[in-house]
Enzyme design. Structure first.
Site, mmCIF file in Angstrom:
data_model
loop_
_atom_site.group_PDB
_atom_site.id
_atom_site.type_symbol
_atom_site.label_atom_id
_atom_site.label_comp_id
_atom_site.label_asym_id
_atom_site.label_seq_id
_atom_site.Cartn_x
_atom_site.Cartn_y
_atom_site.Cartn_z
ATOM 1 N N TRP A 200 0.828 -1.513 -0.100
ATOM 2 C CA TRP A 200 0.044 -0.263 0.404
ATOM 3 C C TRP A 200 1.180 1.374 -0.153
ATOM 4 O O TRP A 200 2.075 1.239 1.191
ATOM 5 C CB TRP A 200 -0.654 -0.084 1.507
ATOM 6 C CG TRP A 200 -1.722 1.521 1.410
ATOM 7 C CD1 TRP A 200 -2.609 1.554 0.654
ATOM 8 C CD2 TRP A 200 -0.887 1.962 1.767
ATOM 9 N NE1 TRP A 200 -2.859 3.116 0.695
ATOM 10 C CE2 TRP A 200 -2.439 3.916 1.228
ATOM 11 C CE3 TRP A 200 -0.396 3.211 2.519
ATOM 12 C CZ2 TRP A 200 -2.287 4.972 2.062
ATOM 13 C CZ3 TRP A 200 -0.134 4.241 3.175
ATOM 14 C CH2 TRP A 200 -1.385 4.808 3.056
ATOM 15 N N ASP A 367 -16.422 12.449 -2.044
ATOM 16 C CA ASP A 367 -15.437 11.035 -2.013
ATOM 17 C C ASP A 367 -16.171 11.048 -0.778
ATOM 18 O O ASP A 367 -17.603 10.890 -0.302
ATOM 19 C CB ASP A 367 -14.194 11.136 -1.947
ATOM 20 C CG ASP A 367 -12.862 9.699 -1.822
ATOM 21 O OD1 ASP A 367 -13.012 8.635 -0.896
ATOM 22 O OD2 ASP A 367 -12.694 9.473 -3.425
ATOM 23 N N ASP A 368 -15.481 9.801 0.335
ATOM 24 C CA ASP A 368 -15.874 8.631 1.048
ATOM 25 C C ASP A 368 -16.935 9.738 1.841
ATOM 26 O O ASP A 368 -16.217 11.027 2.406
ATOM 27 C CB ASP A 368 -14.967 7.822 1.306
ATOM 28 C CG ASP A 368 -15.405 7.048 2.808
ATOM 29 O OD1 ASP A 368 -16.369 6.855 3.191
ATOM 30 O OD2 ASP A 368 -14.166 6.641 3.288
ATOM 31 N N ARG A 444 -10.037 -2.928 8.249
ATOM 32 C CA ARG A 444 -10.190 -1.330 8.003
ATOM 33 C C ARG A 444 -11.913 -1.362 8.265
ATOM 34 O O ARG A 444 -12.317 -0.704 8.006
ATOM 35 C CB ARG A 444 -10.310 -0.158 6.462
ATOM 36 C CG ARG A 444 -10.117 0.999 6.600
ATOM 37 C CD ARG A 444 -10.954 1.333 5.469
ATOM 38 N NE ARG A 444 -10.728 2.994 5.411
ATOM 39 C CZ ARG A 444 -11.169 3.856 4.458
ATOM 40 N NH1 ARG A 444 -11.902 3.441 3.900
ATOM 41 N NH2 ARG A 444 -10.386 4.675 4.787
ATOM 42 N N LYS A 477 -16.731 6.278 -8.499
ATOM 43 C CA LYS A 477 -14.623 6.123 -8.099
ATOM 44 C C LYS A 477 -15.420 4.623 -7.036
ATOM 45 O O LYS A 477 -16.693 4.765 -6.123
ATOM 46 C CB LYS A 477 -14.268 6.774 -7.053
ATOM 47 C CG LYS A 477 -12.768 6.328 -6.706
ATOM 48 C CD LYS A 477 -12.309 7.934 -5.770
ATOM 49 C CE LYS A 477 -11.062 6.997 -4.765
ATOM 50 N NZ LYS A 477 -10.290 8.321 -3.984
ATOM 51 N N ASP A 479 -14.284 1.543 -4.678
ATOM 52 C CA ASP A 479 -13.855 1.771 -4.380
ATOM 53 C C ASP A 479 -13.767 0.292 -3.404
ATOM 54 O O ASP A 479 -14.518 -0.817 -3.567
ATOM 55 C CB ASP A 479 -13.174 2.682 -2.962
ATOM 56 C CG ASP A 479 -11.778 2.248 -1.841
ATOM 57 O OD1 ASP A 479 -11.203 1.579 -2.741
ATOM 58 O OD2 ASP A 479 -12.132 3.817 -2.016
ATOM 59 N N ASN A 481 -11.753 -1.986 -0.081
ATOM 60 C CA ASN A 481 -9.975 -1.394 0.965
ATOM 61 C C ASN A 481 -9.970 -2.279 1.607
ATOM 62 O O ASN A 481 -9.196 -2.245 3.231
ATOM 63 C CB ASN A 481 -10.762 -0.129 1.500
ATOM 64 C CG ASN A 481 -10.531 1.516 1.016
ATOM 65 O OD1 ASN A 481 -9.419 1.303 0.705
ATOM 66 N ND2 ASN A 481 -11.540 1.541 0.864
ATOM 67 N N CYS A 526 -10.386 1.380 -7.981
ATOM 68 C CA CYS A 526 -9.496 2.094 -6.278
ATOM 69 C C CYS A 526 -10.106 0.844 -5.744
ATOM 70 O O CYS A 526 -10.702 -0.188 -5.513
ATOM 71 C CB CYS A 526 -10.163 3.388 -6.017
ATOM 72 S SG CYS A 526 -9.197 3.781 -4.895
ATOM 73 N N ASP A 548 -2.686 6.060 -3.329
ATOM 74 C CA ASP A 548 -2.892 6.546 -2.289
ATOM 75 C C ASP A 548 -2.222 7.622 -1.554
ATOM 76 O O ASP A 548 -2.094 8.758 -0.911
ATOM 77 C CB ASP A 548 -2.869 5.780 -1.035
ATOM 78 C CG ASP A 548 -4.874 5.712 -1.020
ATOM 79 O OD1 ASP A 548 -5.845 6.079 -1.849
ATOM 80 O OD2 ASP A 548 -5.379 4.495 -0.177
HETATM 81 C C1 DGJ Z 1 -9.083 4.641 -0.563
HETATM 82 C C2 DGJ Z 1 -9.115 5.493 -1.607
HETATM 83 O O1 DGJ Z 1 -7.644 4.851 -2.129
HETATM 84 C C3 DGJ Z 1 -8.779 6.433 -0.961
HETATM 85 O O2 DGJ Z 1 -8.934 7.679 -2.008
HETATM 86 C C4 DGJ Z 1 -10.553 7.455 -0.336
HETATM 87 O O3 DGJ Z 1 -11.477 7.507 -1.226
HETATM 88 C C5 DGJ Z 1 -10.144 6.513 1.122
HETATM 89 N N1 DGJ Z 1 -10.471 5.020 0.388
HETATM 90 C C6 DGJ Z 1 -11.441 6.853 1.177
HETATM 91 O O4 DGJ Z 1 -12.275 5.437 1.965
#
Ligand code: DGJ
Length: 743
Positions: A200, A367-368, A444, A477, A479, A481, A526, A548
């Site tokens: 990461w 975003d989030d 996360r 976007k 994502d 995570n 992403c 990121d």
């Molecule tokens: C991970 C992404 O890579 C970031 O750019 C952002 O969108 C965060 N998540 C939001 O939780």
């Protein structure tokens, strides 16, 4: 381009003007590798490697042919437990619990074009004349299953793609324990291996090392391709450079768990393989059912790593990336993430949008944090309804207000996840992806949704469609995570050994449906930055958030590594505030802009905090980028100086198709005292054309710029006075536009 069959030698020759791939059916049975490399003419493929009687390498023909052994044969798709002690491509357990796979050639067909690979991302053709496919049909000697090997050669690219399909011919289920997509044997091991490992915030380091006896393996057991390894492996001649020498590259068109092997055996033969990782894979194949493997792209050049990258960029641009944005210029965006994180209100966002308009930004991305009760990352994933505390007037109203300012509107989703603290989890704990009766680890603060279940995917689809149908959205976007753990399904009908692949099939199905239903949306993939940045995802989403890590110095390595296999038009790269949020480094705004604009330029900061001079600088950056983005996003990309070469300089060059325009970026990381500048030799220009550099009157021939090169003097940066840090001329960059002079 053609595929020829030579009846006398029982051999096949796939070729175009750039590459040849030859294989032969040895003794009417064994599919053997003959040649892969620079194009050779004719229909003369034949096995010419000598056979020797090797101690401890048994022969299936016994005393009749003692010098033949599966252990030494150069093969195309090796079975298991059959006298070949190298890694197998296929492992099956049959109903009688035996597990020896002896594969024999049955028949073949040569197909104009390329058959569809249903349900999986794949490289495609627009017209049949663009490719030809060889299908080889193999059978296990006990007729339990049929194995179809597919080889497609493209007309205009040095590319062969491979995939495999297995059919159960019997009356009872068989168990696939391993089913790789390709295998190829070279008759020597004089290679370096090139790969792109990472982590990461540090994705895709360009690593090169000699290969050795034994098995070198890169893989993912994380349910996704991951930050740790790119599903790519290259073999290059030890003398290969960026611009000369042999490169063989293997890239997997898949976004789940994978394996890439490179094995050198006792005779210095090298076997390379790629496919779904067998680690969590056990697929029950019922009678008459088939299983199709994902596809591997195999590209060859004798012109070095840079040519290899350009071939792949262009191949993916024309035969993998789809939809409205395939060739469209990508918008300059402002993403609020690093500017506000979770802490925003409608008023704040509108303020940022006002400033964004003034800067020249075209797309505003929220975003989030816009849904459920999401004030931090502990809650609400799965509850895709607007968070009215932050956005009391709703998303639609926000989007309309932003669009009324002349911006497009984009939105973040993380559709594959579920928070423990969410209404969705409280209602459907059984939708969490985990093995039955096992606990599930949190990553996360969240779990993964079980996309093997259609009901789960339908729910997410319905939630997303509700938002997309109400709110005017131009960009998404998508994502992801965390990585998978305790892999399994709580649903009784799903075998745990099928979960990771069924998950991918489910995800691909949903992506296909949504991207088809909303063709005007620009989709960006992403996964905590570039944790799922692979050809599989590119098939559905034409761009990816590269990392990121937005620090300009770190990005030099990340973007250089990424450029080895992924096109520039797919790389999201943003300017962020300093000190940088990931590495705490101060770099100049010039350098941050110049690094970010070597991809899809965006800004990820609070524009209301920019000083007047910074605002002006950003405005200039955006004007410059808009003038040049076609060249950057779709031109030929050259790595002139690599950040991996232990030098403090990096240089990148973009040249357009007709060689009338070029743009060179030179970045200086740390300055050295009392040094003189070095020349940068350009590439890819027309030697006979005359060019001017921006702001200068001197005329240069292309041959001059390429052979003699240019001195590049990085200008001093404004931030030197402004910064509280002592930057002393570090982190400087410059860009030079080069234009053909006609007449
Ligand atoms: C991970 C992404 O890579 C970031 O750019 C952002 O969108 C965060 N998540 C939001 O939780």
């Amino acid at each position: 381009m053609d595929i020829l069959f030579n009846k006398e030698t029982n051999s096949f020759h796939l070729f175009n003007d750039l590459v040849s791939y030859q294989l032969s059916i040895k003794d009417d049975k064994y599919v053997s590798h003959v040649y892969w490399g620079k194009a050779i003419g004719g229909n003369n493929a034949h096995i010419d490697f000598p056979l020797y009687d090797r101690a401890f390498s048994a022969s299936p023909h016994g005393a009749k042919l003692q010098n033949f052994s599966m252990n030494t044969l150069l093969q195309e798709y090796p079975g298991h437990n059959n006298g070949d002690y190298r890694e197998s491509a296929l492992e099956v357990t049959y109903p009688d619990k035996t597990f020896s796979t002896q594969l024999e050639y049955q028949s073949h067909s040569i197909i104009n074009g390329k058959p569809e690979l249903e349900g999986l991302p794949h490289t495609y053709i627009n017209e049949k004349s663009e490719a030809k496919t060889l299908k080889l049909v193999l059978k296990d000697t006990l007729d339990y299953c049929t194995i179809d090997l597919y080889y497609t050669i493209y007309a205009d690219y040095p590319v062969v793609t491979r995939s495999v399909r297995v059919t159960n011919n019997g009356e009872l289920p068989i168990e696939l324990n391993k089913l790789l997509s390709m295998s190829v044997d070279f008759d020597h091991s004089s290679f370096d291996c090139v790969q792109l490992p990472g982590a990461w915030g540090r994705e895709r380091d360009l690593v090169r090392h000699p290969i050795h006896r034994g098995v070198h393996k890169i893989d993912s057991k994380r349910g996704t391709t991951s930050h740790t390894y790119q599903p790519f492996l290259g073999l290059v001649d030890p003398d290969t450079t960026e611009h000369t020498g042999d490169v063989y590259g293997f890239h997997f068109v898949y976004s789940g768990e994978f394996l890439a092997n490179c094995e050198v055996n006792e005779y210095n033969q090298t076997r390379v393989q790629m496919g779904i990782s067998p680690e969590h894979f056990k697929w029950e194949l019922n009678p008459a059912e088939t299983f199709s493997s994902p596809e591997v792209v195999m590209s060859y050049t004798d012109n070095g790593l840079n040519q290899f990258s350009q071939d792949l960029h262009s191949f993916y641009q024309t035969h993998l990336i789809r939809g409205k944005y395939q060739f469209e210029e990508r918008p300059v965006l402002l993403n609020n993430w690093e500017g506000t994180y979770f802490d925003f209100t409608e008023e704040k966002l509108l303020d940022m949008a006002d400033k964004a308009v003034d800067l020249g930004v075209e797309l505003f991305v929220l975003d989030d944090g816009w849904f459920g009760k999401r004030d931090d990352d502990k809650t609400s994933l799965g509850d895709w309804v607007v968070y009215d505390k932050k956005l009391p007037n709703g998303l639609k109203s926000l989007a309309e207000k932003i669009k009324a300012k002349g911006l497009r509107f984009g939105l973040w989703f993380e559709p594959e996840m579920i928070s423990e603290d969410s209404d969705l989890f409280r209602t459907h704990p059984e939708w969490v992806l985990k093995a039955n009766d096992r606990s599930a680890s949190l990553g996360r603060n969240q779990f993964i949704l079980d996309y093997t279940q259609k009901e789960v995917r339908d729910y997410i689809k319905e939630r997303m469609r509700a938002v997309l149908n109400e709110v005017p959205i131009d960009y998404i976007k998508w994502d992801f995570n965390r990585n998978m753990t305790e892999i399994g399904s709580q649903h009784p009908s799903v075998n745990d050994g099928e979960v990771t692949h069924r998950y991918m099939l489910g995800l691909y199905d949903l992506l296909e449906e949504l991207t088809t239903a909303y063709p005007d949306i620009l989709w960006e993939s992403c996964s905590g930055g570039g944790g799922r940045y692979d050809p599989g995802m590119l098939y559905y989403m034409p761009q990816t958030w590269t990392s990121d890590n937005t620090d300009a110095v770190a990005r030099l390595e990340i973007q250089t590594g990424t450029s080895l296999v992924l096109p520039i038009s797919s790389m999201g790269s943003h300017v962020s505030a300093v000190p940088n949020h990931q590495v705490n480094r101060m770099t100049s705004l010039d350098m941050r802009g110049d690094v970010a604009m070597a991809g899809n330029l965006g800004y990820e900061l609070d524009p209301t905090l920019l000083s007047d001079s910074e605002r002006e600088k950003v405005q200039e950056q955006i004007v410059f980028y808009k003038e040049n983005r076609k060249l950057i996003q779709y031109g030929s990309f050259f790595r002139l100086k690599s950040p991996f070469d232990q030098s403090s300089e990096t240089a990148w060059l973009f040249v357009n198709k007709d060689k009338s325009e070029a743009l060179v970026f030179n970045y200086l990381i740390l300055d050295k005292t009392n040094m003189v500048n070095t020349r940068v030799k350009l590439k890819g220009l027309a030697p006979e054309k005359r060019y001017k550099l921006n702001g200068q009157d001197t005329l240069y021939y292309g041959s001059e710029l390429m052979n003699k090169g240019l001195y590049i003097e990085p200008p001093l940066s404004d931030e030197i006075e402004q910064s509280s840090y002592q930057v002393n001329g570090d982190f400087r960059s410059t860009k030079i536009k080069i234009k053909e002079v006609i007449g």
